[in-house]
Design an enzyme around this catalytic site. Structure first.
Site, PDB file in Angstrom:
ATOM      1  N   CYS A 143      -0.105  -0.870   1.412  1.00  0.00           N
ATOM      2  CA  CYS A 143       0.436   0.071   2.397  1.00  0.00           C
ATOM      3  C   CYS A 143      -0.458   1.294   2.563  1.00  0.00           C
ATOM      4  O   CYS A 143      -0.885   1.893   1.568  1.00  0.00           O
ATOM      5  CB  CYS A 143       1.846   0.499   1.957  1.00  0.00           C
ATOM      6  SG  CYS A 143       2.568   1.784   2.987  1.00  0.00           S
ATOM      7  N   SER A 161      15.342   1.552   4.734  1.00  0.00           N
ATOM      8  CA  SER A 161      14.572   0.598   3.933  1.00  0.00           C
ATOM      9  C   SER A 161      14.089   1.261   2.645  1.00  0.00           C
ATOM     10  O   SER A 161      13.495   2.337   2.672  1.00  0.00           O
ATOM     11  CB  SER A 161      13.370   0.122   4.752  1.00  0.00           C
ATOM     12  OG  SER A 161      12.510  -0.649   3.965  1.00  0.00           O
ATOM     13  N   SER A 167      12.754  -3.841   0.259  1.00  0.00           N
ATOM     14  CA  SER A 167      11.426  -4.453   0.326  1.00  0.00           C
ATOM     15  C   SER A 167      11.159  -5.158  -0.995  1.00  0.00           C
ATOM     16  O   SER A 167      10.906  -4.508  -2.013  1.00  0.00           O
ATOM     17  CB  SER A 167      10.378  -3.368   0.560  1.00  0.00           C
ATOM     18  OG  SER A 167      10.608  -2.755   1.804  1.00  0.00           O
ATOM     19  N   LEU A 168      11.214  -6.484  -0.982  1.00  0.00           N
ATOM     20  CA  LEU A 168      11.126  -7.239  -2.239  1.00  0.00           C
ATOM     21  C   LEU A 168       9.690  -7.728  -2.500  1.00  0.00           C
ATOM     22  O   LEU A 168       9.143  -7.499  -3.567  1.00  0.00           O
ATOM     23  CB  LEU A 168      12.114  -8.410  -2.152  1.00  0.00           C
ATOM     24  CG  LEU A 168      12.736  -8.897  -3.439  1.00  0.00           C
ATOM     25  CD1 LEU A 168      13.362  -7.773  -4.241  1.00  0.00           C
ATOM     26  CD2 LEU A 168      13.803  -9.956  -3.129  1.00  0.00           C
ATOM     27  N   HIS A 169       9.131  -8.455  -1.572  1.00  0.00           N
ATOM     28  CA  HIS A 169       7.734  -8.928  -1.601  1.00  0.00           C
ATOM     29  C   HIS A 169       7.404  -9.984  -2.652  1.00  0.00           C
ATOM     30  O   HIS A 169       6.434 -10.728  -2.494  1.00  0.00           O
ATOM     31  CB  HIS A 169       6.738  -7.770  -1.728  1.00  0.00           C
ATOM     32  CG  HIS A 169       7.007  -6.636  -0.808  1.00  0.00           C
ATOM     33  ND1 HIS A 169       7.284  -6.831   0.529  1.00  0.00           N
ATOM     34  CD2 HIS A 169       7.077  -5.295  -1.015  1.00  0.00           C
ATOM     35  CE1 HIS A 169       7.502  -5.657   1.095  1.00  0.00           C
ATOM     36  NE2 HIS A 169       7.390  -4.708   0.177  1.00  0.00           N
ATOM     37  N   GLY A 191       6.949   7.017   3.692  1.00  0.00           N
ATOM     38  CA  GLY A 191       7.744   7.525   2.577  1.00  0.00           C
ATOM     39  C   GLY A 191       8.823   6.593   2.079  1.00  0.00           C
ATOM     40  O   GLY A 191       9.180   5.608   2.733  1.00  0.00           O
ATOM     41  N   GLU A 192       9.333   6.923   0.908  1.00  0.00           N
ATOM     42  CA  GLU A 192      10.430   6.165   0.304  1.00  0.00           C
ATOM     43  C   GLU A 192      11.706   6.995   0.472  1.00  0.00           C
ATOM     44  O   GLU A 192      11.888   8.022  -0.192  1.00  0.00           O
ATOM     45  CB  GLU A 192      10.108   5.907  -1.180  1.00  0.00           C
ATOM     46  CG  GLU A 192      11.272   5.445  -2.028  1.00  0.00           C
ATOM     47  CD  GLU A 192      12.079   4.277  -1.438  1.00  0.00           C
ATOM     48  OE1 GLU A 192      11.490   3.360  -0.842  1.00  0.00           O
ATOM     49  OE2 GLU A 192      13.318   4.311  -1.561  1.00  0.00           O
ATOM     50  N   ASN A 238      -0.014  -6.354   7.998  1.00  0.00           N
ATOM     51  CA  ASN A 238      -0.804  -5.635   9.003  1.00  0.00           C
ATOM     52  C   ASN A 238      -1.975  -4.991   8.288  1.00  0.00           C
ATOM     53  O   ASN A 238      -1.799  -4.365   7.241  1.00  0.00           O
ATOM     54  CB  ASN A 238       0.046  -4.538   9.658  1.00  0.00           C
ATOM     55  CG  ASN A 238       1.171  -5.124  10.499  1.00  0.00           C
ATOM     56  OD1 ASN A 238       0.933  -5.960  11.369  1.00  0.00           O
ATOM     57  ND2 ASN A 238       2.393  -4.715  10.220  1.00  0.00           N
ATOM     58  N   CYS A 247      11.614   4.695  14.696  1.00  0.00           N
ATOM     59  CA  CYS A 247      11.277   4.506  13.278  1.00  0.00           C
ATOM     60  C   CYS A 247      10.847   5.862  12.720  1.00  0.00           C
ATOM     61  O   CYS A 247       9.858   6.434  13.180  1.00  0.00           O
ATOM     62  CB  CYS A 247      10.144   3.483  13.166  1.00  0.00           C
ATOM     63  SG  CYS A 247       9.540   3.265  11.485  1.00  0.00           S
TER      64      CYS A 247
HETATM   65  N1  SAH Z   1       9.202   2.938   1.618  1.00  0.00           N
HETATM   66  C1  SAH Z   1      10.121   2.076   2.230  1.00  0.00           C
HETATM   67  C2  SAH Z   1      10.183   2.232   3.737  1.00  0.00           C
HETATM   68  C3  SAH Z   1       8.873   2.373   4.467  1.00  0.00           C
HETATM   69  S1  SAH Z   1       7.812   1.004   4.506  1.00  0.00           S
HETATM   70  C4  SAH Z   1       9.848   0.638   1.858  1.00  0.00           C
HETATM   71  O1  SAH Z   1       8.790   0.364   1.324  1.00  0.00           O
HETATM   72  O2  SAH Z   1      10.736  -0.169   2.071  1.00  0.00           O
HETATM   73  C5  SAH Z   1       8.578  -0.058   5.690  1.00  0.00           C
HETATM   74  C6  SAH Z   1       8.187  -1.540   5.531  1.00  0.00           C
HETATM   75  O3  SAH Z   1       6.804  -1.767   5.837  1.00  0.00           O
HETATM   76  C7  SAH Z   1       8.380  -2.033   4.102  1.00  0.00           C
HETATM   77  O4  SAH Z   1       9.074  -3.235   4.053  1.00  0.00           O
HETATM   78  C8  SAH Z   1       6.962  -2.221   3.659  1.00  0.00           C
HETATM   79  O5  SAH Z   1       6.856  -3.152   2.646  1.00  0.00           O
HETATM   80  C9  SAH Z   1       6.265  -2.670   4.902  1.00  0.00           C
HETATM   81  N2  SAH Z   1       4.824  -2.557   4.819  1.00  0.00           N
HETATM   82  C10 SAH Z   1       4.085  -1.669   4.125  1.00  0.00           C
HETATM   83  N3  SAH Z   1       2.758  -1.920   4.273  1.00  0.00           N
HETATM   84  C11 SAH Z   1       2.660  -2.996   5.097  1.00  0.00           C
HETATM   85  C12 SAH Z   1       1.568  -3.711   5.674  1.00  0.00           C
HETATM   86  N4  SAH Z   1       0.317  -3.358   5.421  1.00  0.00           N
HETATM   87  N5  SAH Z   1       1.838  -4.748   6.486  1.00  0.00           N
HETATM   88  C13 SAH Z   1       3.119  -5.096   6.777  1.00  0.00           C
HETATM   89  N6  SAH Z   1       4.188  -4.447   6.291  1.00  0.00           N
HETATM   90  C14 SAH Z   1       3.973  -3.408   5.450  1.00  0.00           C
HETATM   91 FE1  SF4 Z   2       4.460   2.228   1.608  1.00  0.00          FE
HETATM   92 FE2  SF4 Z   2       7.131   1.922   1.257  1.00  0.00          FE
HETATM   93 FE3  SF4 Z   2       5.397   1.376  -0.728  1.00  0.00          FE
HETATM   94 FE4  SF4 Z   2       5.786   3.903   0.018  1.00  0.00          FE
HETATM   95  S1  SF4 Z   2       7.287   2.535  -0.884  1.00  0.00           S
HETATM   96  S2  SF4 Z   2       3.815   2.951  -0.433  1.00  0.00           S
HETATM   97  S3  SF4 Z   2       6.034   3.643   2.228  1.00  0.00           S
HETATM   98  S4  SF4 Z   2       5.565   0.292   1.246  1.00  0.00           S
END
Ligand code: SAH
Ligand code: SF4
Length: 354
Positions: A113, A190, A213-215, A158-159, A293, A99
């Site tokens: 995050c 992602s 990442s939709l949420h 990062g994104e 997490n 990863c």
């Molecule tokens: N920035 C990108 C890729 C990195 S984050 C993105 O957001 O997709 C990778 C994954 O971890 C994403 O799906 C993100 O939503 C998830 N993530 C971030 N914080 C989290 C947390 N506290 N618990 C579980 N998953 C989390």
């Molecule tokens: Fe975390 Fe991805 Fe959101 Fe950036 S975009 S803050 S890495 S979940």
């Protein structure tokens, strides 16, 4: 390892072209971690290369193995001392996935995050992204001989699409059969829903997996969780995904962090399934539910039964769904926990890299 610079240096110093091939083979295929290890090169050349270049563009500081051995986290320092982390994940017995991080920090600052908490420090170069993979390749060779890395996920700090050019360059190195040579379909990128990035990615890397990442499919809630949603709202993401699927005919992975009392009700599951079905046929989606997490914020993960109920409901609505195993939470190496802090988690096993 910056191949462009090494190639120019070799040429400028009158070395034959095949030296570059010897170096790339030794580093990418045979796992040399330093020029001094490339014994097919003349000794003087090894010394000169070592004096001018580095094989790894980042310095490993700490390596922590999770209790069950299912994940290993490495904390690195970049040349300018910025901290960045990467995780090695045991997917199946003997098979690992790397990863990688694409930015030091993240400007998106999602509320759940840890990476985004301190904002963006800087983008990583292609070399810094690929070096995370090379570090783990060396680690596996030393610590898990006979096992192998079978894939990479761009899901670290990062994104990725806010650093598109470097990510694209690193993907070319990862997939080039003469360099690292992973299959496109063994790599996933992602994104938080960066719409122009999704469109470029469809054209440039149609065979590499896309995860979004939709949420939430409610704009008001999503904007609270993901500030980026104000710039690229759900309607735009929906259009980009429709076009992505039309162009690539590929399935999209939808990531959904489960936050108790926030986005995990049966109604939220029904709305998610409706939203996806409006975009495309269900066969084009797999939803990965990620139990939250802990990152020290006010959120908590729903109880296991509720996550399973959400997953079952999606499945009964014809949307394939899985619950992501949380690997590495004891070493702060699970999704969303990478912050680049040097604090070692109490239960993790610390050690140096290869
Ligand atoms: N920035 C990108 C890729 C990195 S984050 C993105 O957001 O997709 C990778 C994954 O971890 C994403 O799906 C993100 O939503 C998830 N993530 C971030 N914080 C989290 C947390 N506290 N618990 C579980 N998953 C989390
Ligand atoms: Fe975390 Fe991805 Fe959101 Fe950036 S975009 S803050 S890495 S979940």
């Amino acid at each position: 390892m910056d191949l462009g610079k090494i190639s120019a240096w070799l040429e400028g110093n009158g070395h034959p072209r095949f030296r570059l091939q010897q170096i790339t083979r030794a580093v990418y295929k045979q796992g040399a971690a330093a020029f001094s290890e490339i014994i097919s090169l003349p000794e003087q050349l090894r010394t000169d290369l070592g004096g001018n270049f580095r094989v790894l563009a980042l310095e490993p500081e700490l390596v922590l193995e999770s209790r069950g051995g299912g994940a290993v986290k490495a904390s690195f320092r970049l040349k300018d001392k910025q901290p960045v982390e990467s995780v090695l994940i045991n997917m199946f017995p003997g098979k690992w996935s790397v990863c990688v991080s694409t930015q030091a920090g993240c400007p998106v600052q999602c509320s759940f995050c840890a990476t985004g908490r301190r904002g963006l420090k800087r983008n990583l170069s292609p070399d810094e992204i690929v070096s995370q993979y090379l570090f783990w390749a060396g680690y596996i060779r030393t610590n898990r001989p006979g096992e192998k890395i079978s894939g990479a996920v761009y899901m670290g700090m990062g994104e990725p699409f806010l650093n598109y050019d470097s990510v694209a360059d690193s993907l070319r190195t990862m997939t080039d059969p003469d360099l690292i040579g992973l299959g496109d379909r063994h790599i996933s990128v992602s994104t938080i829903g960066h719409v122009p990035g999704i469109r470029r990615f469809a054209r440039d890397f149609p065979q590499v997996n896309l995860a979004v990442s939709l949420h939430s499919v409610d704009d008001a809630l999503r904007s609270r969780l993901v500030p980026f949603n104000d710039k690229y709202p759900l309607s735009q993401i929906a259009k980009a995904l429709k076009d992505y699927i039309f162009t690539t005919k590929r399935k999209v992975f939808i990531e959904y962090v489960m936050l108790d009392g926030v986005n995990s009700s049966p109604t939220a599951a029904r709305r998610l399934s409706e939203w996806l079905k409006e975009v495309e046929a269900p066969k084009y989606f797999t939803v990965n539910l990620i139990p939250y997490n802990s990152t020290g914020q006010e959120f908590k993960a729903p109880p296991r039964e509720r996550i399973e109920g959400f997953c079952d409901l999606l499945t009964s609505l014809n949307i394939s769904a899985t619950i992501r195993k949380s690997l590495g939470s004891d070493i702060a190496g699970a999704c969303g926990q990478l912050a680049g802090s040097r604090k070692a988690a109490p239960e993790g096993r610390a050690g140096r890299g290869s």
